[in-house]
Design a protein around this motif. Sequence first.
Motif, PDB file in Angstrom:
ATOM      1  N   GLY A 113     -32.940  -3.435 -13.191  1.00 34.07           N
ATOM      2  CA  GLY A 113     -34.085  -2.426 -13.898  1.00 34.07           C
ATOM      3  C   GLY A 113     -34.279  -1.489 -12.726  1.00 34.07           C
ATOM      4  O   GLY A 113     -34.544  -0.057 -13.598  1.00 34.07           O
ATOM      5  N   VAL A 114     -34.263  -1.478 -10.813  1.00 34.74           N
ATOM      6  CA  VAL A 114     -34.354  -0.122 -10.582  1.00 34.74           C
ATOM      7  C   VAL A 114     -33.391   0.769 -10.898  1.00 34.74           C
ATOM      8  O   VAL A 114     -34.160   2.061 -11.223  1.00 34.74           O
ATOM      9  CB  VAL A 114     -33.959  -0.659  -9.614  1.00 34.74           C
ATOM     10  CG1 VAL A 114     -34.251   0.998  -8.177  1.00 34.74           C
ATOM     11  CG2 VAL A 114     -35.113  -1.398  -8.794  1.00 34.74           C
ATOM     12  N   GLU A 115     -32.322   0.486 -11.394  1.00 38.52           N
ATOM     13  CA  GLU A 115     -30.880   1.270 -12.143  1.00 38.52           C
ATOM     14  C   GLU A 115     -31.506   1.658 -13.942  1.00 38.52           C
ATOM     15  O   GLU A 115     -31.327   3.516 -13.308  1.00 38.52           O
ATOM     16  CB  GLU A 115     -29.826   0.898 -12.003  1.00 38.52           C
ATOM     17  CG  GLU A 115     -28.828   0.553 -10.914  1.00 38.52           C
ATOM     18  CD  GLU A 115     -27.576   0.295 -10.624  1.00 38.52           C
ATOM     19  OE1 GLU A 115     -27.117   0.134 -11.429  1.00 38.52           O
ATOM     20  OE2 GLU A 115     -26.937  -0.353  -9.843  1.00 38.52           O
ATOM     21  N   ALA A 116     -32.125   1.025 -14.060  1.00 35.47           N
ATOM     22  CA  ALA A 116     -32.334   1.181 -15.049  1.00 35.47           C
ATOM     23  C   ALA A 116     -33.831   2.640 -15.214  1.00 35.47           C
ATOM     24  O   ALA A 116     -33.135   3.691 -16.071  1.00 35.47           O
ATOM     25  CB  ALA A 116     -32.517   0.143 -15.986  1.00 35.47           C
ATOM     26  N   LEU A 117     -34.631   2.875 -14.557  1.00 36.72           N
ATOM     27  CA  LEU A 117     -35.697   3.386 -14.371  1.00 36.72           C
ATOM     28  C   LEU A 117     -35.462   4.668 -13.780  1.00 36.72           C
ATOM     29  O   LEU A 117     -35.332   5.672 -14.177  1.00 36.72           O
ATOM     30  CB  LEU A 117     -36.911   3.383 -13.379  1.00 36.72           C
ATOM     31  CG  LEU A 117     -37.792   1.799 -13.708  1.00 36.72           C
ATOM     32  CD1 LEU A 117     -38.441   0.722 -13.631  1.00 36.72           C
ATOM     33  CD2 LEU A 117     -38.415   2.102 -15.444  1.00 36.72           C
ATOM     34  N   ARG A 118     -34.025   4.350 -12.490  1.00 35.67           N
ATOM     35  CA  ARG A 118     -34.440   6.175 -12.207  1.00 35.67           C
ATOM     36  C   ARG A 118     -33.098   6.644 -13.182  1.00 35.67           C
ATOM     37  O   ARG A 118     -32.642   7.743 -13.440  1.00 35.67           O
ATOM     38  CB  ARG A 118     -32.646   5.750 -10.801  1.00 35.67           C
ATOM     39  CG  ARG A 118     -33.420   4.610  -9.707  1.00 35.67           C
ATOM     40  CD  ARG A 118     -34.326   6.189  -9.097  1.00 35.67           C
ATOM     41  NE  ARG A 118     -35.348   5.287  -8.216  1.00 35.67           N
ATOM     42  CZ  ARG A 118     -36.118   4.743  -8.266  1.00 35.67           C
ATOM     43  NH1 ARG A 118     -36.953   6.124  -8.833  1.00 35.67           N
ATOM     44  NH2 ARG A 118     -37.074   5.048  -7.227  1.00 35.67           N
ATOM     45  N   LEU A 119     -32.467   5.415 -14.083  1.00 35.17           N
ATOM     46  CA  LEU A 119     -31.351   6.750 -15.069  1.00 35.17           C
ATOM     47  C   LEU A 119     -32.294   6.880 -16.109  1.00 35.17           C
ATOM     48  O   LEU A 119     -32.059   7.993 -16.665  1.00 35.17           O
ATOM     49  CB  LEU A 119     -30.735   5.581 -15.334  1.00 35.17           C
ATOM     50  CG  LEU A 119     -28.967   5.981 -17.129  1.00 35.17           C
ATOM     51  CD1 LEU A 119     -28.359   6.433 -15.892  1.00 35.17           C
ATOM     52  CD2 LEU A 119     -28.795   4.929 -17.239  1.00 35.17           C
ATOM     53  N   LEU A 120     -33.276   6.382 -16.816  1.00 31.50           N
ATOM     54  CA  LEU A 120     -34.560   6.932 -17.908  1.00 31.50           C
ATOM     55  C   LEU A 120     -35.415   8.244 -16.768  1.00 31.50           C
ATOM     56  O   LEU A 120     -36.039   9.277 -17.776  1.00 31.50           O
ATOM     57  CB  LEU A 120     -35.771   6.022 -17.731  1.00 31.50           C
ATOM     58  CG  LEU A 120     -34.919   5.412 -18.523  1.00 31.50           C
ATOM     59  CD1 LEU A 120     -35.821   3.731 -19.074  1.00 31.50           C
ATOM     60  CD2 LEU A 120     -34.007   5.008 -19.903  1.00 31.50           C
TER      61      LEU A 120
END
Length: 261
Positions: free
Chosen positions: A48-55
Amino acid sequence: MNLAAGQPAALRVLIVDDEAPARSRLRDLLGDIARTCPNAVAGMAANGVEALRLLETEEADVVLADIRMPAMDGVELARHLARRMPPLPVIFVTAYDQYAVEAFELAAVDYLLKPVRAERLVAALGKLRSHQPPTDPVLASLAPNERRHFSVSERGRILLLPVADVLYLKAELKYVTARTAERDYLLDESLVQLEQEFPQRLLRVHRNCLVAREAVLGVERAGEADGEGRWEVLLRGLDGPEGRLPVSRRQWPVVKQALGR
């Protein structure tokens, strides 16, 4: 979801799974259904952390998220995405047992069981037009673990504040201030809900204040000279008056018992 010339544009899908083969399989499945369900992979993330950074740099219309992941699981990710404007829908991908699946069904949260089948993926993506993302309380009821991060909206982006860094939380007007050793953060959350969510981590010392139990160094009497004697908790990481918080008379018996006084 964007529309062009009266037809749905390709769905931008973010894939989030801690296992690379699972991410690849979902990417391949999305390619297989592209003719009947136009889509494009907006990116892939391992948690989830990587996902939020990607977004922060990529746009997506929907997130396909595994539930069990390190750093930030799928349910916590969905809770952060529910706070976006507009909220970003999440379809969970899970290998959970039947009990957990029934909980998802009762909460009207869409999910896909592993191994994911192409026809089921098409059906789930097809529901997006009529499906409203679940609210945070609904997602909280499904959470397998406590959140590891708070969402902080600053200058148009979501900051992740580690729960473990928070020394205390204080209600002020319609916001809650989260204090770390470095600075304050504003949370759009309820102090009561936070107390209920983190009963082992947070201790109420006043009607408008919760402290992190691990941050408490001890308690001390203050104000005896002016006849306003009271107990104060002493917090690590903060010097001077900032490191001392008053304990209300009503809460003192609870605080005393919790700290083994």
